[in-house]
Motif scaffolding. Structure first.
Motif, short mmCIF file in Angstrom:
data_model
loop_
_atom_site.label_atom_id
_atom_site.label_comp_id
_atom_site.label_asym_id
_atom_site.label_seq_id
_atom_site.Cartn_x
_atom_site.Cartn_y
_atom_site.Cartn_z
N ASN A 1 0.76 -1.15 0.07
CA ASN A 1 -0.12 0.09 0.05
C ASN A 1 0.83 1.16 -0.11
OD1 ASN A 1 -2.81 0.96 0.21
ND2 ASN A 1 -1.83 1.87 2.09
N LYS A 2 1.83 1.17 0.64
CA LYS A 2 2.82 2.43 0.79
C LYS A 2 3.49 2.49 -0.53
CE LYS A 2 6.75 4.16 3.18
NZ LYS A 2 7.91 3.77 4.40
N CYS A 3 4.01 1.58 -1.20
CA CYS A 3 4.93 1.69 -2.28
C CYS A 3 3.93 2.19 -3.58
CB CYS A 3 5.48 0.42 -2.58
SG CYS A 3 6.78 0.17 -1.58
N ILE A 4 2.59 1.58 -3.58
CA ILE A 4 1.81 2.14 -4.69
C ILE A 4 1.28 3.32 -4.49
CG2 ILE A 4 -0.52 1.27 -3.76
CD1 ILE A 4 -1.08 0.06 -6.37
N GLY A 5 1.36 3.73 -3.28
CA GLY A 5 0.87 5.28 -2.88
C GLY A 5 1.99 6.28 -3.53
N TYR A 6 3.26 5.85 -3.17
CA TYR A 6 4.10 6.89 -3.98
C TYR A 6 4.36 6.68 -5.29
CZ TYR A 6 6.18 7.99 0.43
OH TYR A 6 6.34 8.46 1.69
N CYS A 7 4.11 5.43 -6.09
CA CYS A 7 3.84 5.27 -7.39
C CYS A 7 2.74 6.02 -8.13
CB CYS A 7 3.82 3.84 -7.78
SG CYS A 7 5.52 3.01 -7.59
N GLU A 8 1.64 6.01 -7.53
CA GLU A 8 0.60 6.84 -7.98
C GLU A 8 0.53 8.44 -7.89
OE1 GLU A 8 -3.10 3.57 -6.84
OE2 GLU A 8 -2.64 5.32 -5.29
N SER A 9 1.38 8.68 -6.76
CA SER A 9 1.25 10.10 -6.47
C SER A 9 2.93 10.68 -6.77
CB SER A 9 0.78 10.55 -5.18
OG SER A 9 1.09 11.87 -4.93
N PRO A 10 3.41 11.07 -7.91
CA PRO A 10 4.51 11.34 -8.17
C PRO A 10 4.72 12.79 -7.19
CG PRO A 10 3.46 11.20 -10.12
CD PRO A 10 2.42 10.88 -9.20
N LEU A 11 3.99 13.93 -6.90
CA LEU A 11 4.23 14.71 -6.06
C LEU A 11 4.69 14.09 -4.68
CD1 LEU A 11 4.43 17.97 -5.88
CD2 LEU A 11 2.00 17.98 -5.33
N SER A 12 3.80 13.17 -4.26
CA SER A 12 4.16 12.88 -2.92
C SER A 12 5.64 12.07 -2.87
CB SER A 12 3.17 11.70 -2.59
OG SER A 12 1.69 12.29 -2.29
N PHE A 13 5.88 11.64 -3.89
CA PHE A 13 7.28 10.88 -3.83
C PHE A 13 8.34 12.08 -3.85
CE2 PHE A 13 11.01 10.16 -6.72
CZ PHE A 13 11.37 8.89 -5.98
N PHE A 14 8.14 13.26 -4.65
CA PHE A 14 9.28 14.17 -4.70
C PHE A 14 9.20 15.03 -3.37
CE2 PHE A 14 8.81 13.58 -9.54
CZ PHE A 14 10.18 13.05 -9.57
N MET A 15 8.00 15.09 -2.51
CA MET A 15 8.03 15.70 -1.41
C MET A 15 8.85 15.08 -0.37
SD MET A 15 4.08 17.12 -1.32
CE MET A 15 4.31 18.04 0.28
N LYS A 16 8.75 13.88 -0.42
CA LYS A 16 9.40 12.93 0.55
C LYS A 16 11.01 12.78 0.15
CE LYS A 16 9.50 8.46 2.72
NZ LYS A 16 9.38 9.11 4.12
N ARG A 17 11.18 12.75 -1.33
CA ARG A 17 12.69 12.47 -1.77
C ARG A 17 13.44 13.12 -2.28
NH1 ARG A 17 14.28 8.38 1.76
NH2 ARG A 17 12.61 6.78 1.89
N TRP A 18 13.07 14.28 -2.31
CA TRP A 18 13.63 15.41 -3.34
C TRP A 18 15.11 15.81 -2.86
CZ3 TRP A 18 13.14 16.92 -7.84
CH2 TRP A 18 13.72 18.41 -8.48
N LYS A 19 16.05 15.65 -3.70
CA LYS A 19 17.32 15.89 -3.64
C LYS A 19 17.75 16.81 -5.15
CE LYS A 19 17.95 13.66 0.14
NZ LYS A 19 18.31 14.45 1.34
N LYS A 20 18.56 17.86 -4.81
CA LYS A 20 19.13 18.88 -6.10
C LYS A 20 20.26 18.06 -6.74
CE LYS A 20 17.49 23.15 -4.35
NZ LYS A 20 17.83 24.73 -3.91
N GLY A 21 20.30 18.37 -8.05
CA GLY A 21 21.67 18.01 -8.65
C GLY A 21 21.76 16.82 -9.19
N THR A 22 22.79 16.50 -9.77
CA THR A 22 23.34 15.00 -10.36
C THR A 22 23.06 13.96 -9.41
OG1 THR A 22 24.44 16.01 -12.11
CG2 THR A 22 24.72 13.74 -11.65
N ALA A 23 23.68 14.25 -8.32
CA ALA A 23 23.39 13.36 -7.03
C ALA A 23 21.89 12.99 -6.71
CB ALA A 23 24.54 13.85 -5.86
#
Length: 255
Positions: free
Chosen positions: A155-177
């Motif tokens: 349920n958790k994994c499909i939630g992040y796959c369904e909602s790209p915005l939620s994914f980037f809010m949680k995992r956002w990192k700048k640059g190439t790294a």
């Protein structure tokens, strides 16, 4: 949200890659020879074929994620006075490619791990010549895969796959790294969402275009529909029923 020209190019590129990948995924080595012989050349061919299959099956479903990533780094670039240089444009494109590439690397490594892990079990069953045990094991794989569809992790994994915005809010990192890290995280969340399907395909010998198309449709429905978890649960019930009947010898093996 509206799409600019580069984002349209991304969509077209992903769809063209998907079409080519469907073609290349038909060129699979003999799975029995790969599992029994551990031939490095055949393993390499399998890995290439598997990766092409992942691109064929998964790329349509990750389009919203990639397009949003491009939009976010575009907005970040426009806030920089040096954003119009050729170097920053190259870096932008390179980061998008890295994001997708890391996603594919996660799946390539997963395929290799599944192949080597399952080959050990398969060689054991061949040496013991017990068809009843094989039916029980195949049935157990189906049951476990079905039960997983109801777990909190699914349920958790499909939630992040369904909602790209939620994914980037949680995992956002700048640059190439950041592109590397987020691409890897996206692959891991996707793996957490979809691994049972690929275990079934490999373990039960369903690596052909018909079954790949079926599982690709299920994955696409899960990720593109806001209530995709219900597709997963419906399919989970079907897997549990099929697994029980297989374990009891009531289902004629079709793999």
């Amino acid at each position: 949200y509206g799409m600019n020209k580069p984002q349209k190019i991304i969509i077209i590129s992903l769809l063209l890659t998907t079409a080519l990948s469907w073609y290349f995924s038909t060129m699979q080595p003999d799975m029995m020879n790969v599992m029994m012989g551990y031939n490095p050349t055949l393993i390499s061919l399998f890995t290439a074929s598997w990766t092409a299959g992942m691109a064929a099956m998964m790329f349509p479903a990750i389009i919203p994620m990639v397009v949003l990533y491009d939009k976010l780094i575009t907005n970040n670039k426009q806030s920089d006075v040096s954003a119009l240089t050729i170097q920053t444009t190259f870096t932008h494109t390179f980061n998008v490619i890295l994001f997708i590439g890391m996603y594919l690397i996660i799946w390539a490594l997963t395929g290799l791990a599944l192949l080597l892990g399952w080959s050990v079990a398969m060689n054991f069953f061949i040496n013991n010549h017990s068809s009843s045990n094989v039916s029980i094991v195949f049935g157990s794989i189906l049951i476990i895969s079905g039960i997983y569809q109801f777990t909190p992790l699914k349920n958790k994994c499909i939630g992040y796959c369904e909602s790209p915005l939620s994914f980037f809010m949680k995992r956002w990192k700048k640059g190439t790294a950041g592109a590397i890290k987020m691409g890897a995280y996206h692959g891991l969340y996707c793996l957490g969402c979809c691994w049972p399907y690929f275990l079934i395909m490999l373990a039960l010998g369903l690596m052909n275009l018909v079954w790949m198309s079926l599982f690709a449709a299920i994955i696409f429905g899960e990720k593109m529909w806001r209530k995709g978890i219900w597709i997963a649960r419906f399919f989970g019930i079907a897997l549990i029923i099929l697994g029980l009947s297989t374990s009891l010898g009531l289902t004629i093996p079709f793999w």
